[in-house]
Design an enzyme around this catalytic site. Structure first.
Site, PDB file in Angstrom:
ATOM      1  N   GLU A 100       0.821  -1.301   0.081  1.00 26.72           N
ATOM      2  CA  GLU A 100       0.080   0.025  -0.029  1.00 26.72           C
ATOM      3  C   GLU A 100       0.844   1.347  -0.001  1.00 26.72           C
ATOM      4  O   GLU A 100       0.422   2.286  -0.374  1.00 26.72           O
ATOM      5  CB  GLU A 100      -0.919  -0.220   0.974  1.00 26.72           C
ATOM      6  N   PHE A 105     -10.708  -7.867  14.056  1.00 29.39           N
ATOM      7  CA  PHE A 105      -9.618  -8.268  13.070  1.00 29.39           C
ATOM      8  C   PHE A 105      -9.558  -7.252  12.168  1.00 29.39           C
ATOM      9  O   PHE A 105     -10.390  -6.767  11.620  1.00 29.39           O
ATOM     10  CB  PHE A 105     -10.157  -9.520  12.350  1.00 29.39           C
ATOM     11  N   GLN A 106      -8.169  -6.785  11.951  1.00 29.12           N
ATOM     12  CA  GLN A 106      -7.752  -5.682  10.932  1.00 29.12           C
ATOM     13  C   GLN A 106      -8.729  -4.537  11.235  1.00 29.12           C
ATOM     14  O   GLN A 106      -8.972  -3.810  10.336  1.00 29.12           O
ATOM     15  CB  GLN A 106      -8.024  -5.930   9.511  1.00 29.12           C
ATOM     16  N   LYS A 115     -17.245  -1.193   6.546  1.00 27.90           N
ATOM     17  CA  LYS A 115     -17.719  -2.225   5.434  1.00 27.90           C
ATOM     18  C   LYS A 115     -19.288  -2.086   5.317  1.00 27.90           C
ATOM     19  O   LYS A 115     -20.052  -2.178   4.106  1.00 27.90           O
ATOM     20  CB  LYS A 115     -17.346  -3.510   5.880  1.00 27.90           C
ATOM     21  N   MET A 147      24.401   9.992   1.972  1.00 30.72           N
ATOM     22  CA  MET A 147      24.249  11.170   2.452  1.00 30.72           C
ATOM     23  C   MET A 147      24.235  11.244   3.993  1.00 30.72           C
ATOM     24  O   MET A 147      25.197  12.154   4.430  1.00 30.72           O
ATOM     25  CB  MET A 147      22.643  11.704   2.409  1.00 30.72           C
TER      26      MET A 147
END
Lengths: 566, 80
Positions: free
Chosen positions: A63, A125-126, A175, A480
């Site tokens: 993602e 969950f999630q 959802k 760097m």
């Protein structure tokens, strides 16, 4: 009997939340989105399936890559970039991407699914509170708790992301809201929020200050690009005969062919931009925030000069640096009005000083191996294969500064780089977004350190046959950080000597792309011939010296007195 | 610069997380909240009035006001 409002409601088609979302996106001109499916966005993905002729979804590997791609798309096109992710880890994986867009004022619309409303707050969950997490890094965000508000929220999100100073907006859609049905009112794009009128007396005061100046210096930033005001900037600079230094975000607004162009300002800015800034009697900051990387020691920065600050965001005025006077509003409207009001000037002496400093700048800061595969030569050679419209992305580190210093930009929106947040791993996603948005080949300059962060997105470029030329400046160290360790930490190279044995050609081939290694300029040329003829990504592993430094450098919180040129 | 106490009246939309947005803005930018009260506005229940005291120099106070004004759910900020 039906009353007027319910009759009106009946005229609208009833649709699921997921369908309302996709229809509204389409009606806002969105035909390309980035994302990754999951449990809490299955209904949205089902609608993407049904609408696949109208909206194309680019699936990434992670993602974060999708968020950077949406950001890169927005930067390259000026239109909002849309990213979709599922709840929980899908949503948290967007966070770095959203923060990157926020710091660089990029209009990204992030859409996350969440668990159904009755499950919210139960550590389901999630489940994660992504709205809470992203509050400090979005312009605004939403949790949709009523299906009847969904359409308005999406329309408003587009307004917020693009009005005034652009920025990311997140919409979290549980959802059950995706499944529930509501009347769809058409999801049409709404006009952007109006800005407060520009204060005429502030423009008059600015004009007076400019007319009194004998050594004016323009410091132009990303706001020029956001406001599409590159032409207005040039007309203004021509009339007051001022040189233009750019923030990194503003580099592509000033064509390299312009005599007025000084290049980047600040820590790794050009010698000329630093010297002229220090010697000017008026710094005209336009669409900039006077970041610490640009100003160094703030008391020294404005010791001998007045500051005129022009910006669309009123909170930027006097935030980092106290201005003498300011004008608030859209640069595209302010600059022509200001140009009309200022005197036509010619500053022969000031121009000679600029020319002299540019000459000195060219002579100092020579690299270690300027005849061989040196970053400057790599960048200038790659430029010859590109055209003026080619979108160039970078990651973060030495290669990014070299690209900012040496790549010859001609047109706005061709330079995608993480200026504010400094996100290593930004480049691969951004280059993908740039290739999708620009509908042509893009270039990524990266380092071996940054590339390791999100190289998985090479698979995305292969999958969607996106022609991204990846140039790895491979010095086997975190260059760097190493440079700082050399200069400020007694050469304690703590955890920066990687010496990874990664074979980038095999990596490319493993992902289904092509690639080759270049150790000489000739090998680079041969590689570029192939890369720019390849229908898909091509990786060139350029071996460079690990002790090559980015110069000049003004140490953190330093001033022109501390400039390091060799 | 002299540090002074000041009081702000902030009218906000009664939307999800609005108090979180305001307090989050203060912690994110390093400003102090000395006290805070929130009341639904009797004339319009869709809105609330937040009365907040904070402290800082003049520049900080100006920044706090400007940053608050940028929040989408903030409708008005007044120094009282």
């Amino acid at each position: 009997m039906l009353d007027a409002s319910s009759k009106n409601q009946n005229q609208h088609e009833t649709m699921s939340g997921a369908a309302i979302l996709i229809e509204t996106l389409i009606n806002h001109g969105v035909d390309e989105v980035f994302g990754f499916p999951g449990g809490a966005v299955l209904n949205i993905y089902d609608e993407l399936y049904k609408h696949r002729g109208k909206i194309r979804h680019y699936i990434t590997c992670h993602e974060q890559g999708a968020a950077h791609a949406a950001d890169g798309y927005a930067r390259a096109t000026g239109r909002p970039g849309v990213v979709i992710a599922t709840s929980g880890p899908g949503a948290t994986n967007l966070v770095t991407g959203i923060a990157t867009a926020y710091l660089d004022s990029s209009p990204v619309i992030a859409i996350t699914g969440n668990v159904a409303l009755p499950l919210i707050g139960k550590d389901s969950f999630q489940e994660v509170d992504i709205a809470g997490i992203t509050m400090p890094i979005t312009k605004h965000n939403y949790i949709v708790k009523d299906i009847n508000e969904l359409e308005d929220i999406i329309c408003e999100a587009f307004q917020i992301a693009q009005s005034g100073r652009p920025g990311p907006v997140l919409i979290d859609i549980p959802k059950d809201i995706q499944i529930q049905k509501a009347a769809f009112k058409g999801g049409k794009a709404r006009p952007l929020f109006p800005l407060p009128p520009i204060n005429q007396s502030s423009i008059e005061e600015a004009a007076k200050l400019i007319n009194e100046s004998k050594k004016p210096y323009i410091y132009a930033g990303g706001g020029i690009i956001s406001s599409r005001a590159a032409a207005e900037l040039m007309a203004f600079a021509d009339k007051i005969d001022a040189p233009i230094g750019s923030s990194m975000m503003g580099l592509s607004a000033v064509p390299y062919t312009s005599e007025r162009r000084l290049g980047m300002t600040g820590m790794h800015g050009t010698y000329a931009s630093s010297m002229l800034g220090a010697e000017s009697d008026l710094i005209i900051g336009i669409g900039v925030r006077f970041s610490d990387r640009a100003t160094g020691d703030k008391s020294k920065y404005q010791e001998n000069t007045k500051i005129l600050h022009i910006d669309i965001d009123h909170s930027e005025i006097d935030k980092n640096i106290k201005s003498y006077t300011s004008v608030i509003g859209d640069i595209k409207e302010i600059l022509p009005r200001l140009t009309e009001m200022v005197d036509q000037r010619t500053f022969k002496k000031w121009k000679d000083v600029a020319a002299e400093y540019k000459k000195i700048g060219k002579e100092c800061s020579r690299g270690l191996n300027e005849d061989g595969l040196h970053p400057k030569n790599i960048i200038k050679t790659v430029r010859q294969y590109a055209n003026d419209d080619t979108v160039v992305a970078t990651d973060v580190g030495q290669h990014q500064m070299w690209t900012a210093q040496y790549y010859e930009f001609t047109k706005p929106r061709t330079f995608l780089t993480s200026g504010g947040l400094g996100t290593m791993g930004f480049g691969m996603g951004a280059a993908i977004g740039g290739a999708v948005g620009g509908k042509k080949r893009s270039i990524l300059f990266t380092g071996d350190g940054s590339f390791h962060m999100n190289m998985n997105e090479l698979a995305t470029a292969v999958m969607h046959r996106l022609p991204v030329v990846v140039i790895i400046m491979d010095n086997r160290v975190l260059g760097m950080v190493r440079q700082w360790q050399k200069l400020f930490y007694e050469e304690h190279y703590s955890n920066t000597t990687m010496d990874r044995v990664t074979d980038y050609v095999k990596v490319a081939e493993g992902f289904g792309a092509a690639g080759c290694k270049a150790e000489t300029m000739q090998e680079l040329e041969t590689a570029l011939e192939k890369a720019f003829a390849t229908d898909g990504p091509y990786v060139i592993d350029c071996i460079i010296d690990k002790d090559e430094r980015v110069l000049p450098m003004i140490p953190p919180n330093g001033s022109i007195d501390n400039i390091i040129t060799n | 610069m002299e540090i002074r106490k000041f009081t702000l009246s902030i009218i906000v939309m009664n939307k999800f997380g609005v108090l979180h947005r305001i307090s989050g803005l203060f912690s994110k930018r390093g400003y102090n909240i000395d006290s805070l009260t929130v009341n639904v506005m009797p004339e319009d229940e869709r809105m609330s009035r937040i009365i907040m005291t904070s402290s800082g120099d003049d520049a900080t106070r100006e920044q706090i006001i400007k940053q608050l004004e940028k929040l989408h759910d903030v409708k008005e900020v007044k120094l009282i």
